[in-house]
Design an enzyme around this catalytic site. Sequence first.
Site, PDB file in Angstrom:
ATOM      1  N   SER A  20     -57.672  39.036 -42.327  1.00  0.00           N
ATOM      2  CA  SER A  20     -57.554  40.263 -43.116  1.00  0.00           C
ATOM      3  C   SER A  20     -56.083  40.360 -43.502  1.00  0.00           C
ATOM      4  O   SER A  20     -55.215  39.761 -42.859  1.00  0.00           O
ATOM      5  CB  SER A  20     -58.012  41.486 -42.322  1.00  0.00           C
ATOM      6  OG  SER A  20     -57.339  41.568 -41.078  1.00  0.00           O
ATOM      7  N   GLU A  22     -52.808  42.831 -45.179  1.00  0.00           N
ATOM      8  CA  GLU A  22     -52.301  44.169 -45.454  1.00  0.00           C
ATOM      9  C   GLU A  22     -51.330  44.162 -46.629  1.00  0.00           C
ATOM     10  O   GLU A  22     -50.461  43.308 -46.724  1.00  0.00           O
ATOM     11  CB  GLU A  22     -51.595  44.720 -44.212  1.00  0.00           C
ATOM     12  CG  GLU A  22     -51.077  46.138 -44.387  1.00  0.00           C
ATOM     13  CD  GLU A  22     -50.600  46.732 -43.084  1.00  0.00           C
ATOM     14  OE1 GLU A  22     -51.423  46.818 -42.147  1.00  0.00           O
ATOM     15  OE2 GLU A  22     -49.414  47.097 -42.982  1.00  0.00           O
ATOM     16  N   HIS A  82     -55.482  52.996 -45.526  1.00  0.00           N
ATOM     17  CA  HIS A  82     -54.786  53.639 -44.412  1.00  0.00           C
ATOM     18  C   HIS A  82     -54.798  55.146 -44.626  1.00  0.00           C
ATOM     19  O   HIS A  82     -54.734  55.638 -45.754  1.00  0.00           O
ATOM     20  CB  HIS A  82     -53.332  53.159 -44.349  1.00  0.00           C
ATOM     21  CG  HIS A  82     -53.189  51.773 -43.827  1.00  0.00           C
ATOM     22  ND1 HIS A  82     -52.168  51.401 -42.966  1.00  0.00           N
ATOM     23  CD2 HIS A  82     -53.919  50.652 -44.025  1.00  0.00           C
ATOM     24  CE1 HIS A  82     -52.274  50.113 -42.672  1.00  0.00           C
ATOM     25  NE2 HIS A  82     -53.343  49.645 -43.313  1.00  0.00           N
ATOM     26  N   ARG A 112     -51.949  57.935 -36.655  1.00  0.00           N
ATOM     27  CA  ARG A 112     -51.286  59.234 -36.550  1.00  0.00           C
ATOM     28  C   ARG A 112     -50.240  59.361 -37.644  1.00  0.00           C
ATOM     29  O   ARG A 112     -50.145  60.359 -38.320  1.00  0.00           O
ATOM     30  CB  ARG A 112     -50.628  59.381 -35.173  1.00  0.00           C
ATOM     31  CG  ARG A 112     -50.069  60.776 -34.916  1.00  0.00           C
ATOM     32  CD  ARG A 112     -48.999  60.776 -33.847  1.00  0.00           C
ATOM     33  NE  ARG A 112     -47.763  60.178 -34.329  1.00  0.00           N
ATOM     34  CZ  ARG A 112     -46.680  60.015 -33.595  1.00  0.00           C
ATOM     35  NH1 ARG A 112     -46.691  60.375 -32.318  1.00  0.00           N
ATOM     36  NH2 ARG A 112     -45.591  59.459 -34.102  1.00  0.00           N
ATOM     37  N   ASP A 114     -46.008  58.265 -39.001  1.00  0.00           N
ATOM     38  CA  ASP A 114     -44.642  58.617 -38.621  1.00  0.00           C
ATOM     39  C   ASP A 114     -44.280  59.972 -39.210  1.00  0.00           C
ATOM     40  O   ASP A 114     -44.800  60.361 -40.265  1.00  0.00           O
ATOM     41  CB  ASP A 114     -43.658  57.561 -39.143  1.00  0.00           C
ATOM     42  CG  ASP A 114     -43.879  56.204 -38.495  1.00  0.00           C
ATOM     43  OD1 ASP A 114     -44.177  56.180 -37.286  1.00  0.00           O
ATOM     44  OD2 ASP A 114     -43.762  55.181 -39.204  1.00  0.00           O
ATOM     45  N   ALA A 131     -54.317  66.660 -34.496  1.00  0.00           N
ATOM     46  CA  ALA A 131     -53.150  66.486 -33.624  1.00  0.00           C
ATOM     47  C   ALA A 131     -52.950  65.047 -33.180  1.00  0.00           C
ATOM     48  O   ALA A 131     -51.827  64.619 -32.910  1.00  0.00           O
ATOM     49  CB  ALA A 131     -53.274  67.395 -32.404  1.00  0.00           C
ATOM     50  N   PHE A 224     -36.947  45.690 -38.977  1.00  0.00           N
ATOM     51  CA  PHE A 224     -38.298  46.260 -38.949  1.00  0.00           C
ATOM     52  C   PHE A 224     -38.816  46.283 -37.516  1.00  0.00           C
ATOM     53  O   PHE A 224     -39.372  47.288 -37.040  1.00  0.00           O
ATOM     54  CB  PHE A 224     -39.195  45.416 -39.861  1.00  0.00           C
ATOM     55  CG  PHE A 224     -40.567  45.970 -40.103  1.00  0.00           C
ATOM     56  CD1 PHE A 224     -40.878  47.301 -39.874  1.00  0.00           C
ATOM     57  CD2 PHE A 224     -41.579  45.138 -40.582  1.00  0.00           C
ATOM     58  CE1 PHE A 224     -42.148  47.806 -40.104  1.00  0.00           C
ATOM     59  CE2 PHE A 224     -42.853  45.623 -40.818  1.00  0.00           C
ATOM     60  CZ  PHE A 224     -43.136  46.960 -40.568  1.00  0.00           C
ATOM     61  N   HIS A 274     -54.814  39.383 -38.596  1.00  0.00           N
ATOM     62  CA  HIS A 274     -54.431  40.354 -39.621  1.00  0.00           C
ATOM     63  C   HIS A 274     -53.002  40.030 -40.052  1.00  0.00           C
ATOM     64  O   HIS A 274     -52.075  40.077 -39.236  1.00  0.00           O
ATOM     65  CB  HIS A 274     -54.506  41.770 -39.050  1.00  0.00           C
ATOM     66  CG  HIS A 274     -54.264  42.842 -40.064  1.00  0.00           C
ATOM     67  ND1 HIS A 274     -55.219  43.202 -41.005  1.00  0.00           N
ATOM     68  CD2 HIS A 274     -53.185  43.632 -40.305  1.00  0.00           C
ATOM     69  CE1 HIS A 274     -54.733  44.178 -41.766  1.00  0.00           C
ATOM     70  NE2 HIS A 274     -53.508  44.452 -41.367  1.00  0.00           N
TER      71      HIS A 274
END
Length: 306
Positions: A20, A22, A82, A112, A114, A131, A224, A274
């Site tokens: 996969s 990204e 995403h 969640r 950044d 949350a 990174f 990935h």
Amino acid sequence: MPTASHHRASRDGYRPIRVSIEFFPPKTEEMETILWSSIERLAPLQPKFVSVTYGAGGSTRERTHNTVARMVRETGLKPAAHLTCVDATKEEVDAVVQSYWDAGVRHIVALRGDPAEGVGHAYRPHPGGYATTAELVAGIKRIGDFQVSVSAYPEKHPEAASLEADIDALKAKVDAGADQAITQFFFENETYLRYRDKVRAAGIEIPILPGILPVQNFKAAANFARRAGASVPYWLAARFEGLENDVETRRLVAAAVAAEQVIDLVDEGVQDFHFYSMNRSDLVYAICHLLGLRGQAPKAATAKAA
């Protein structure tokens, strides 16, 4: 490090790999051209899915949506969008999820996210929002029968108190309905293998896809990694030493390093990978070729460069 003979031996019992890939949504017309050229190049590898990232605080929400919607319309690829819950109410996030369903997207990477202020700032849930990632996963599943991927951190999330606490957080995401996890990138395979063993010992059985970052630029990759809490081994720095201004050699070294890493993981029984492409197709395509993955005519017409 696998030797040539080790490589040949492992091929005797050949297990096909699955990949996969990204991408991130383009900011400019030039970046859009590069992105769709990369998609066109990689589509014949028939990846299991291609994911499109989402900026902090939903800053790329529209561009992410447009990119995955175009993939659905114009390619035979299976896009995964995403989605984060930063700086948004539950109603706002749910509306985005519904818009993906309406556009034909059936896979979401739930994160969640950044803080909008950037890495290093404390995360504060929106008063009317989800949350945690586990809450977000449950919310997505209530809206539609999506496949949901979540993140995993072989060296623990930078904000986690311990690796054990981070694995507990992963278990909460699985209990909420997560179907698979994609790891933060790593450069030492033992890091991933130890993590996988700990995850299985905790009773987590979903697939844990290793995230592979082909190093386009060592200095940028090291920065990174520092922000993401991933360690950079000395031997990796040594491989790229003196190549700052030698782009062609750097590409060759990068392909060799990533292929070695994946070949070793294949020998450990890993079949799914990935790739963090950084919207560049050349390295990912070369690595997949070295691993025996051959391009096939895509099931539907590939996207045309914008």
